[in-house]
Design an enzyme around this catalytic site. Structure first.
Site, PDB file in Angstrom:
ATOM      1  N   CYS A 119      -5.781  13.802  -3.631  1.00 56.01           N
ATOM      2  CA  CYS A 119      -4.912  12.770  -3.059  1.00 56.01           C
ATOM      3  C   CYS A 119      -4.510  11.842  -4.214  1.00 56.01           C
ATOM      4  O   CYS A 119      -5.353  11.370  -4.967  1.00 56.01           O
ATOM      5  CB  CYS A 119      -5.684  12.012  -1.983  1.00 56.01           C
ATOM      6  SG  CYS A 119      -4.773  10.633  -1.299  1.00 56.01           S
ATOM      7  N   CYS A 130       2.334  -1.987   5.464  1.00 56.94           N
ATOM      8  CA  CYS A 130       1.730  -1.527   6.722  1.00 56.94           C
ATOM      9  C   CYS A 130       0.467  -2.355   6.988  1.00 56.94           C
ATOM     10  O   CYS A 130      -0.357  -2.525   6.084  1.00 56.94           O
ATOM     11  CB  CYS A 130       1.381  -0.045   6.646  1.00 56.94           C
ATOM     12  SG  CYS A 130       2.783   0.977   6.176  1.00 56.94           S
ATOM     13  N   CYS A 133      -3.313  -1.142   6.295  1.00 62.55           N
ATOM     14  CA  CYS A 133      -3.579  -0.499   5.004  1.00 62.55           C
ATOM     15  C   CYS A 133      -4.016  -1.516   3.954  1.00 62.55           C
ATOM     16  O   CYS A 133      -3.358  -2.542   3.752  1.00 62.55           O
ATOM     17  CB  CYS A 133      -2.300   0.195   4.553  1.00 62.55           C
ATOM     18  SG  CYS A 133      -2.392   0.797   2.870  1.00 62.55           S
ATOM     19  N   CYS A 350      -7.914   3.678   1.852  1.00 59.10           N
ATOM     20  CA  CYS A 350      -7.167   3.709   0.599  1.00 59.10           C
ATOM     21  C   CYS A 350      -6.961   2.300   0.067  1.00 59.10           C
ATOM     22  O   CYS A 350      -6.738   1.365   0.801  1.00 59.10           O
ATOM     23  CB  CYS A 350      -5.830   4.436   0.790  1.00 59.10           C
ATOM     24  SG  CYS A 350      -4.409   3.405   1.016  1.00 59.10           S
TER      25      CYS A 350
HETATM   26  S1  SF4 Z   1       0.244   2.773   0.842  1.00 57.59           S
HETATM   27 FE1  SF4 Z   1      -0.285   1.622   2.697  1.00 57.59          FE
HETATM   28  S2  SF4 Z   1       1.348   0.047   2.878  1.00 57.59           S
HETATM   29 FE2  SF4 Z   1       2.087   1.676   1.501  1.00 57.59          FE
HETATM   30  S3  SF4 Z   1       3.226   3.084   2.809  1.00 57.59           S
HETATM   31 FE3  SF4 Z   1       1.112   3.885   2.600  1.00 57.59          FE
HETATM   32  S4  SF4 Z   1       0.065   3.059   4.405  1.00 57.59           S
HETATM   33 FE4  SF4 Z   1       1.940   1.826   4.149  1.00 57.59          FE
END
Ligand code: SF4
Length: 359
Positions: A119, A130, A133, A350
């Site tokens: 990944c 988001c 996240c 993440c």
């Molecule tokens: S890294 Fe996090 S904030 Fe960026 S697109 Fe992916 S899920 Fe959304």
């Protein structure tokens, strides 16, 4: 209104000494031409960098000692460095990579019985915001260069002792929105799939987008490209607007239209990733709407039970509900699988390991 993802992200500032790690054949030709050498030497360096995954000029024994010394003076050879790692009981290892300018990004090595999946991150931070996240909380710092993307692969393959012909899948599901950095991601894709180098199969490389429709349309124009996955996570605009701000620019109908227009090869399907949050996105009604969305273009659905992390305020779904949703989707004729987040017991979601390092 201009949003963060409408602006190009800042790029890595050019280093005072060029870094050969990440250069394509053309750039390497320029480098050796500056030393009065023929293009053949560039091909040898390319092979050393990407086929043999060498990390120091002394390893390039196909070149003369004199040329190696001159290369050492004229160009760096620096892949991202692993500065922190966290292993999980399931065998996966999350790595934090320090980049030349001190920023830190994450990659994950996930061994399976018949393959290894890596990944990758595509940006330092992310502009998409988001709400579930950890990376989204950082905001966008800059794009990764192609070499920094390829470097995560080279460094993880070396760190885990992989042979050149081991089956490897790549997923851009780490930090960043890969379609917000499409130029560098596609430059990395070209290097990763070059048969003279790492020679990875294009079919084994997947970009996961949050729904950046302008990027989906740009990707569609590439004849040779990675596979596409969409991080869907909601079945109504009202809820998607809340958790994924990009939905306010391109709602579910716009996304559906972009995916219907996306040119697929024979047998190719778009992966829909759907994170299940207990009491939020895991109702049977959600399942029915998800099925209706997925049925409109060739797709497969990945259900991802939420991987809880500190302060998220969300819970994973029950096993019973996961089973009910799988049955519901399968009954509609859809291909569905459950993807357990790997590394649940280490550094969580993440962006967390990188944020720990950054602090
Ligand atoms: S890294 Fe996090 S904030 Fe960026 S697109 Fe992916 S899920 Fe959304």
């Amino acid at each position: 209104m201009t949003r963060a993802w409408d602006q190009p992200a800042p790029e890595l500032a050019p280093a005072p000494v060029p870094n050969a790690a990440g250069m394509g054949l053309e750039a390497l030709r320029g480098l050796v031409a500056g030393l009065g050498e023929s293009g053949f030497r560039a091909a040898q360096i390319f092979e050393g960098l990407y086929r043999h995954r060498w990390t120091r000029w002394e390893q390039f024994t196909s070149l003369s000692r004199d040329l190696r010394a001159r290369l050492q003076e004229r160009a760096g050879l620096s892949w991202p460095e692993i500065v922190d790692s966290a292993g999980s009981d399931d065998g996966s290892t999350k790595h934090a990579f320090r980049l030349e300018d001190g920023h830190v990004v994450e990659g994950v090595h996930m061994p399976y019985r018949d393959r290894t999946t890596l990944c990758l991150s595509s940006q330092v931070g992310c502009a998409m915001g988001c709400t579930f996240c950890a990376t989204g909380l950082m905001g966008i710092k800059r794009n990764l260069g192609a070499g920094e993307i390829v470097g995560q692969v080279v460094t993880m393959l070396n760190a885990h002792g992989h042979a050149g012909n081991d089956p490897v899948n790549l997923v851009f599901m780490g930090m960043g929105e890969p379609l917000h950095n499409l130029d560098q991601v596609m430059a990395a894709f070209a290097l990763l799939t070059d048969p003279r180098g790492l020679a990875l199969s294009p079919r084994r490389i997947t970009l996961s987008t949050s729904g950046l429709v302008s990027g989906i349309q740009r990707l569609a124009a590439h004849a040779r490209r990675p596979r596409l996955a969409l991080s869907l996570n909601a079945t109504t605009d009202a809820y998607r607007d809340r958790i994924m701000p990009v939905n306010r620019a391109w709602n579910l109908a716009a996304l559906r239209d972009a995916l219907k227009a996306f040119p697929l090869e024979h047998g190719e399907r778009i992966t829909l990733e759907y994170v299940l949050l207990q009491g939020v996105t895991d109702s049977l009604e959600d399942g029915r709407r998800l099925a209706a969305f997925a049925a409109q273009f060739p797709s497969k659905v990945n259900l991802i039970p939420f991987n809880p992390h500190e302060g998220s305020g969300f819970e994973p779904p029950s096993e019973q509900r996961i089973g009910e949703l799988m049955a519901l989707l399968a009954a509609k004729g859809l291909t569905v699988s459950v993807r357990r987040s790997r590394g649940q017991d280490v550094a969580g979601a993440c962006g967390q390991l990188a944020r720990r390092q950054q602090r």
